[in-house]
Design a protein around this motif. Structure first.
Motif, PDB file in Angstrom:
ATOM      1  N   ALA A  90       0.827  -1.220   0.000  1.00 23.50           N
ATOM      2  CA  ALA A  90       0.000   0.000   0.000  1.00 23.50           C
ATOM      3  C   ALA A  90       0.858   1.265   0.000  1.00 23.50           C
ATOM      4  O   ALA A  90       0.343   2.357   0.250  1.00 23.50           O
ATOM      5  CB  ALA A  90      -0.933  -0.008   1.210  1.00 23.50           C
ATOM      6  N   HIS A  91       2.161   1.087  -0.245  1.00 29.46           N
ATOM      7  CA  HIS A  91       3.098   2.212  -0.373  1.00 29.46           C
ATOM      8  C   HIS A  91       3.106   3.073   0.892  1.00 29.46           C
ATOM      9  O   HIS A  91       2.968   4.294   0.847  1.00 29.46           O
ATOM     10  CB  HIS A  91       2.739   3.077  -1.587  1.00 29.46           C
ATOM     11  N   LEU A  92       3.293   2.402   2.050  1.00 24.94           N
ATOM     12  CA  LEU A  92       3.288   3.095   3.341  1.00 24.94           C
ATOM     13  C   LEU A  92       4.711   3.265   3.860  1.00 24.94           C
ATOM     14  O   LEU A  92       5.594   2.475   3.546  1.00 24.94           O
ATOM     15  CB  LEU A  92       2.484   2.292   4.382  1.00 24.94           C
ATOM     16  N   ASN A  93       4.907   4.299   4.676  1.00 27.54           N
ATOM     17  CA  ASN A  93       6.134   4.384   5.455  1.00 27.54           C
ATOM     18  C   ASN A  93       5.794   4.063   6.912  1.00 27.54           C
ATOM     19  O   ASN A  93       4.626   3.868   7.260  1.00 27.54           O
ATOM     20  CB  ASN A  93       6.805   5.756   5.311  1.00 27.54           C
ATOM     21  N   GLN A  94       6.813   4.012   7.805  1.00 24.39           N
ATOM     22  CA  GLN A  94       6.588   3.613   9.196  1.00 24.39           C
ATOM     23  C   GLN A  94       5.622   4.552   9.902  1.00 24.39           C
ATOM     24  O   GLN A  94       4.749   4.111  10.663  1.00 24.39           O
ATOM     25  CB  GLN A  94       7.927   3.579   9.957  1.00 24.39           C
ATOM     26  N   ASN A  95       5.760   5.860   9.653  1.00 22.42           N
ATOM     27  CA  ASN A  95       4.879   6.831  10.311  1.00 22.42           C
ATOM     28  C   ASN A  95       3.429   6.647   9.884  1.00 22.42           C
ATOM     29  O   ASN A  95       2.503   6.717  10.697  1.00 22.42           O
ATOM     30  CB  ASN A  95       5.352   8.247   9.985  1.00 22.42           C
ATOM     31  N   LEU A 304       1.357  -2.662  21.864  1.00 25.53           N
ATOM     32  CA  LEU A 304       2.076  -3.905  21.549  1.00 25.53           C
ATOM     33  C   LEU A 304       1.294  -4.765  20.557  1.00 25.53           C
ATOM     34  O   LEU A 304       1.872  -5.541  19.792  1.00 25.53           O
ATOM     35  CB  LEU A 304       2.309  -4.720  22.826  1.00 25.53           C
ATOM     36  N   THR A 305      -0.043  -4.619  20.578  1.00 26.86           N
ATOM     37  CA  THR A 305      -0.901  -5.432  19.711  1.00 26.86           C
ATOM     38  C   THR A 305      -0.522  -5.288  18.245  1.00 26.86           C
ATOM     39  O   THR A 305      -0.427  -6.284  17.516  1.00 26.86           O
ATOM     40  CB  THR A 305      -2.379  -5.026  19.906  1.00 26.86           C
ATOM     41  N   ASN A 306      -0.324  -4.049  17.802  1.00 26.90           N
ATOM     42  CA  ASN A 306       0.031  -3.822  16.399  1.00 26.90           C
ATOM     43  C   ASN A 306       1.528  -3.910  16.134  1.00 26.90           C
ATOM     44  O   ASN A 306       1.947  -3.940  14.983  1.00 26.90           O
ATOM     45  CB  ASN A 306      -0.484  -2.448  15.938  1.00 26.90           C
ATOM     46  N   GLN A 307       2.341  -3.933  17.186  1.00 25.91           N
ATOM     47  CA  GLN A 307       3.798  -3.942  17.013  1.00 25.91           C
ATOM     48  C   GLN A 307       4.410  -5.319  17.218  1.00 25.91           C
ATOM     49  O   GLN A 307       5.595  -5.516  16.936  1.00 25.91           O
ATOM     50  CB  GLN A 307       4.432  -2.962  18.025  1.00 25.91           C
ATOM     51  N   ARG A 308       3.627  -6.290  17.716  1.00 28.22           N
ATOM     52  CA  ARG A 308       4.199  -7.563  18.170  1.00 28.22           C
ATOM     53  C   ARG A 308       5.009  -8.258  17.071  1.00 28.22           C
ATOM     54  O   ARG A 308       6.080  -8.798  17.346  1.00 28.22           O
ATOM     55  CB  ARG A 308       3.112  -8.468  18.754  1.00 28.22           C
ATOM     56  N   GLN A 309       4.517  -8.245  15.826  1.00 28.06           N
ATOM     57  CA  GLN A 309       5.245  -8.924  14.751  1.00 28.06           C
ATOM     58  C   GLN A 309       6.562  -8.222  14.442  1.00 28.06           C
ATOM     59  O   GLN A 309       7.592  -8.865  14.253  1.00 28.06           O
ATOM     60  CB  GLN A 309       4.369  -8.986  13.488  1.00 28.06           C
ATOM     61  N   LEU A 310       6.519  -6.893  14.434  1.00 30.57           N
ATOM     62  CA  LEU A 310       7.736  -6.124  14.166  1.00 30.57           C
ATOM     63  C   LEU A 310       8.746  -6.292  15.292  1.00 30.57           C
ATOM     64  O   LEU A 310       9.956  -6.340  15.052  1.00 30.57           O
ATOM     65  CB  LEU A 310       7.384  -4.645  13.988  1.00 30.57           C
ATOM     66  N   ILE A 311       8.257  -6.367  16.538  1.00 30.14           N
ATOM     67  CA  ILE A 311       9.153  -6.549  17.691  1.00 30.14           C
ATOM     68  C   ILE A 311       9.920  -7.866  17.570  1.00 30.14           C
ATOM     69  O   ILE A 311      11.141  -7.914  17.792  1.00 30.14           O
ATOM     70  CB  ILE A 311       8.349  -6.511  19.011  1.00 30.14           C
ATOM     71  N   LEU A 312       9.227  -8.934  17.200  1.00 29.53           N
ATOM     72  CA  LEU A 312       9.893 -10.240  17.067  1.00 29.53           C
ATOM     73  C   LEU A 312      10.921 -10.231  15.936  1.00 29.53           C
ATOM     74  O   LEU A 312      11.988 -10.831  16.054  1.00 29.53           O
ATOM     75  CB  LEU A 312       8.852 -11.339  16.842  1.00 29.53           C
ATOM     76  N   VAL A 313      10.587  -9.544  14.847  1.00 27.99           N
ATOM     77  CA  VAL A 313      11.554  -9.416  13.755  1.00 27.99           C
ATOM     78  C   VAL A 313      12.796  -8.677  14.243  1.00 27.99           C
ATOM     79  O   VAL A 313      13.938  -9.050  13.932  1.00 27.99           O
ATOM     80  CB  VAL A 313      10.916  -8.674  12.554  1.00 27.99           C
ATOM     81  N   GLN A 314      12.580  -7.638  15.057  1.00 28.50           N
ATOM     82  CA  GLN A 314      13.704  -6.846  15.567  1.00 28.50           C
ATOM     83  C   GLN A 314      14.510  -7.596  16.628  1.00 28.50           C
ATOM     84  O   GLN A 314      15.669  -7.251  16.888  1.00 28.50           O
ATOM     85  CB  GLN A 314      13.183  -5.510  16.102  1.00 28.50           C
ATOM     86  N   MET A 432       4.816   6.061  20.242  1.00 26.70           N
ATOM     87  CA  MET A 432       6.116   5.880  20.902  1.00 26.70           C
ATOM     88  C   MET A 432       7.000   4.871  20.168  1.00 26.70           C
ATOM     89  O   MET A 432       8.185   4.740  20.477  1.00 26.70           O
ATOM     90  CB  MET A 432       5.919   5.458  22.362  1.00 26.70           C
ATOM     91  N   TRP A 433       6.449   4.177  19.173  1.00 31.32           N
ATOM     92  CA  TRP A 433       7.231   3.180  18.435  1.00 31.32           C
ATOM     93  C   TRP A 433       7.854   3.835  17.201  1.00 31.32           C
ATOM     94  O   TRP A 433       7.471   3.558  16.074  1.00 31.32           O
ATOM     95  CB  TRP A 433       6.363   1.987  18.053  1.00 31.32           C
ATOM     96  N   LYS A 434       8.798   4.725  17.455  1.00 28.69           N
ATOM     97  CA  LYS A 434       9.431   5.467  16.374  1.00 28.69           C
ATOM     98  C   LYS A 434      10.598   4.675  15.787  1.00 28.69           C
ATOM     99  O   LYS A 434      11.259   3.896  16.481  1.00 28.69           O
ATOM    100  CB  LYS A 434       9.927   6.826  16.881  1.00 28.69           C
ATOM    101  N   LYS A 435      10.868   4.924  14.503  1.00 33.10           N
ATOM    102  CA  LYS A 435      11.948   4.219  13.812  1.00 33.10           C
ATOM    103  C   LYS A 435      13.299   4.474  14.471  1.00 33.10           C
ATOM    104  O   LYS A 435      14.166   3.593  14.518  1.00 33.10           O
ATOM    105  CB  LYS A 435      11.976   4.645  12.346  1.00 33.10           C
ATOM    106  N   GLN A 436      13.474   5.680  15.035  1.00 34.85           N
ATOM    107  CA  GLN A 436      14.754   6.035  15.648  1.00 34.85           C
ATOM    108  C   GLN A 436      15.072   5.189  16.883  1.00 34.85           C
ATOM    109  O   GLN A 436      16.218   5.114  17.314  1.00 34.85           O
ATOM    110  CB  GLN A 436      14.758   7.516  16.027  1.00 34.85           C
ATOM    111  N   TYR A 437      14.035   4.554  17.498  1.00 37.29           N
ATOM    112  CA  TYR A 437      14.258   3.736  18.689  1.00 37.29           C
ATOM    113  C   TYR A 437      14.549   2.271  18.348  1.00 37.29           C
ATOM    114  O   TYR A 437      14.877   1.475  19.238  1.00 37.29           O
ATOM    115  CB  TYR A 437      13.047   3.787  19.615  1.00 37.29           C
ATOM    116  N   GLN A 438      14.364   1.891  17.076  1.00 38.00           N
ATOM    117  CA  GLN A 438      14.572   0.501  16.669  1.00 38.00           C
ATOM    118  C   GLN A 438      16.073   0.195  16.583  1.00 38.00           C
ATOM    119  O   GLN A 438      16.871   1.094  16.349  1.00 38.00           O
ATOM    120  CB  GLN A 438      13.894   0.271  15.313  1.00 38.00           C
ATOM    121  N   PRO A 439      16.526  -1.053  16.779  1.00 42.14           N
ATOM    122  CA  PRO A 439      15.668  -2.236  16.916  1.00 42.14           C
ATOM    123  C   PRO A 439      15.286  -2.583  18.350  1.00 42.14           C
ATOM    124  O   PRO A 439      14.351  -3.348  18.556  1.00 42.14           O
ATOM    125  CB  PRO A 439      16.543  -3.345  16.333  1.00 42.14           C
ATOM    126  N   ARG A 440      15.964  -2.018  19.364  1.00 35.17           N
ATOM    127  CA  ARG A 440      15.702  -2.456  20.734  1.00 35.17           C
ATOM    128  C   ARG A 440      14.527  -1.733  21.387  1.00 35.17           C
ATOM    129  O   ARG A 440      13.970  -2.197  22.384  1.00 35.17           O
ATOM    130  CB  ARG A 440      16.957  -2.295  21.596  1.00 35.17           C
TER     131      ARG A 440
END
Length: 520
Positions: A90-95, A304-314, A432-440
């Protein structure tokens, strides 16, 4: 209420004898609870009460559980779609992806009070069915969305419709079940969130292996969940009751018995008249705002509900592993909610202390996610699973509300306030789940730890407030003002007669009814 005098005997001797009983209060039928028409003073046999409860369970719980499973599955399809290709598709960015999570809850927030007003004014089951149908159509429409703007619109509609489900279930649970039963039944339908995670995990795992030209796996996910939800909306329309006073599966005699069964709640069933004084009392009631504060802060963590998959990848797991590991998330949620509602039973800790007990491992898990080194991905995974305990106290809170708030307008307004706070917390949490805080994601996990500790303290404060009020009421002289209240009813021959109304069905608030005791 208006004062009226009833003269039942012209004899001066009997008149003197009943002088103290000659005056009573007569109220209009629309002022009292709907159940007042069916109330009976006849004793209810415990075996009959148990049979009625089983019958209600068999007709309500399957539909409520399936609906709540699909409700959670549908709103978390966004998180699953993150590993199924929605961001490039869908041509989305993280924000923009984060905003799709936020707009759901902003819409939920905006429509929550109108939804609760509708639930009070309209038949509960039918209104929920309409919302579920619109919701299913919006979910299916996701498949045609190829841009942020289109997805933004359908997510807005999902949030608007979802605002009828949780408050509707809270109302229905308080209508059909005693206060001792409400906690467990709320646990039954809420733990379906865990089953939804497992369901989505296996579906997503299968969809990762699909190769369909011009139709991506995330679109198939929307089709599958949308069709199941559409079928559920039809079943709800035909089979879900609006009230124990009209439930199709109860005989006229059983409806009376169902009303007698919940008289102990001192909270009635429902009243279709919006009462300004109850609304004002809700706004002024400190415990309502303590519960709202818990709901807001606790649901910052729900991001966490919408981030859980990304968290595991990270953490270092590949996408196909995350879909299967996500099923464990669901299993942990089922077990923790089951444990929490069991501990919240009056035989054990009660609601307040059970919530605190669940927050302790959640706090430990969130701290460990921040403290463990990045190469220890198994330790990070188990710490993350331990943090899932954080979802259980909110389930306990939802089951607690019906036990500490009375008066139908007050109850629906309280539900709205708490769920508006829930939406605010969820909307804020996404940012609060900003790209700058990834991956931890050290900053988000520190915020989660702070939220958990704050909610733990608020649970203790709420329990202390309720316990203190119960002690005050025990020390008071009993208020007899509502012991002689009558309504005028019309008999089959057209004549009118007065019927005494039990105070449990006067649609009194928990503050007005001094016989009301708060569940701890």
């Amino acid at each position: 209420m208006t004062a009226a005098t009833t003269v039942t005997d012209t004899s001066s001797e009997k008149s003197t004898k009943h002088e103290a009983l000659s005056e009573h209060i007569t109220v209009k039928l629309q002022d009292v609870d709907e159940a007042a028409k069916l109330d009976s003073d006849a004793p209810l046999d415990p075996e009959v009460a148990a049979r009625i409860r089983r019958k209600i369970d068999w007709h309500l719980m399957p539909l409520m559980c399936v609906m709540y499973l699909m409700a959670f599955a549908d709103k978390t399809t966004l998180g699953q779609s993150a590993v199924l290709g929605i961001i490039p598709g869908a041509h989305l960015n993280q924000n923009q992806f984060n905003w799709l999570g936020t707009i759901f809850y902003l819409s939920y927030l905006a429509f929550e009070y109108p939804q609760n007003l509708a639930l009070q004014k309209l038949p509960v089951g039918k209104w929920m069915s309409i919302n579920i149908f619109i919701w299913a159509v919006a979910l299916l429409a996701h498949t045609a969305c190829k841009s942020f703007g289109a997805l933004f619109a359908v997510r807005f509609i999902l949030g608007m419709c979802e605002g009828a489900i949780t408050p509707g279930f809270m109302i229905v649970t308080s209508m059909f079940y005693t206060r001792a039963e409400q906690n467990l039944r709320t646990g039954y339908w809420f733990l379906m969130n865990g089953f939804a995670i497992i369901f989505l995990g296996f579906v997503s795992y299968g969809l990762l292996h699909t190769k369909t030209h011009n139709f991506m796996p995330w679109q198939w996910l929307m089709v599958i969940t949308g069709i199941i939800t559409l079928i559920t909306s039809v079943l709800f329309w035909f089979f879900f009751p609006d009230s124990p006073t009209t439930a199709y599966f109860l005989t006229p005699e059983e409806r009376v018995q169902a009303v007698q069964r919940i008289k102990i709640n001192q909270a009635g069933v429902e009243n279709k008249q919006w009462k300004r004084e109850q609304f004002i009392e809700t706004v002024k009631d400190p415990k309502v705002w303590i519960m709202a504060l818990i709901a807001a802060i606790a649901n910052v963590v729900n991001s966490l509900t919408n981030q859980r998959q990304l968290i595991l990848v990270q953490f270092g797991f590949i996408p196909i592993q995350t879909t299967l590991l996500g099923c464990v998330d669901g299993l942990v949620e089922i077990l923790t909610i089951g444990l929490g509602v069991a501990l919240a039973s009056p035989r054990f800790l009660g609601r307040g202390y059970a919530g605190v007990t669940m927050y302790i491992p959640a706090l430990l898990g969130s701290i460990l996610v921040n403290a463990l080194p990045s190469h220890n991905k198994i330790g990070l995974l188990f710490s993350y699973w331990t943090s899932i305990f954080v979802f259980t106290p909110f389930v306990i809170l939802l089951g607690w509300v019906g036990s500490i708030v009375s008066g139908h307008t007050k109850r629906t307004t309280t539900n709205a306030v708490i769920l508006i706070a829930y939406a605010i917390g969820n909307a804020a949490g996404s940012f609060m789940w900003k790209k700058q805080y990834q991956p931890r994601n050290h900053v988000p996990w520190a915020v989660i730890s702070a939220c958990v500790f704050t909610c733990l303290c608020l649970f203790l404060l709420l329990r202390y407030m309720l316990s203190s009020e119960n002690k005050r009421r025990e020390a008071e002289k009993r208020d007899e003002k509502y012991d002689t209240v009558y309504i005028t009813t019309e008999l089959s021959d057209g004549s009118k007669a007065e019927k005494k109304v039990d105070r449990a069905f006067l649609d009194l608030t928990d503050i007005q009814n001094r016989d009301f005791r708060y569940t701890l």
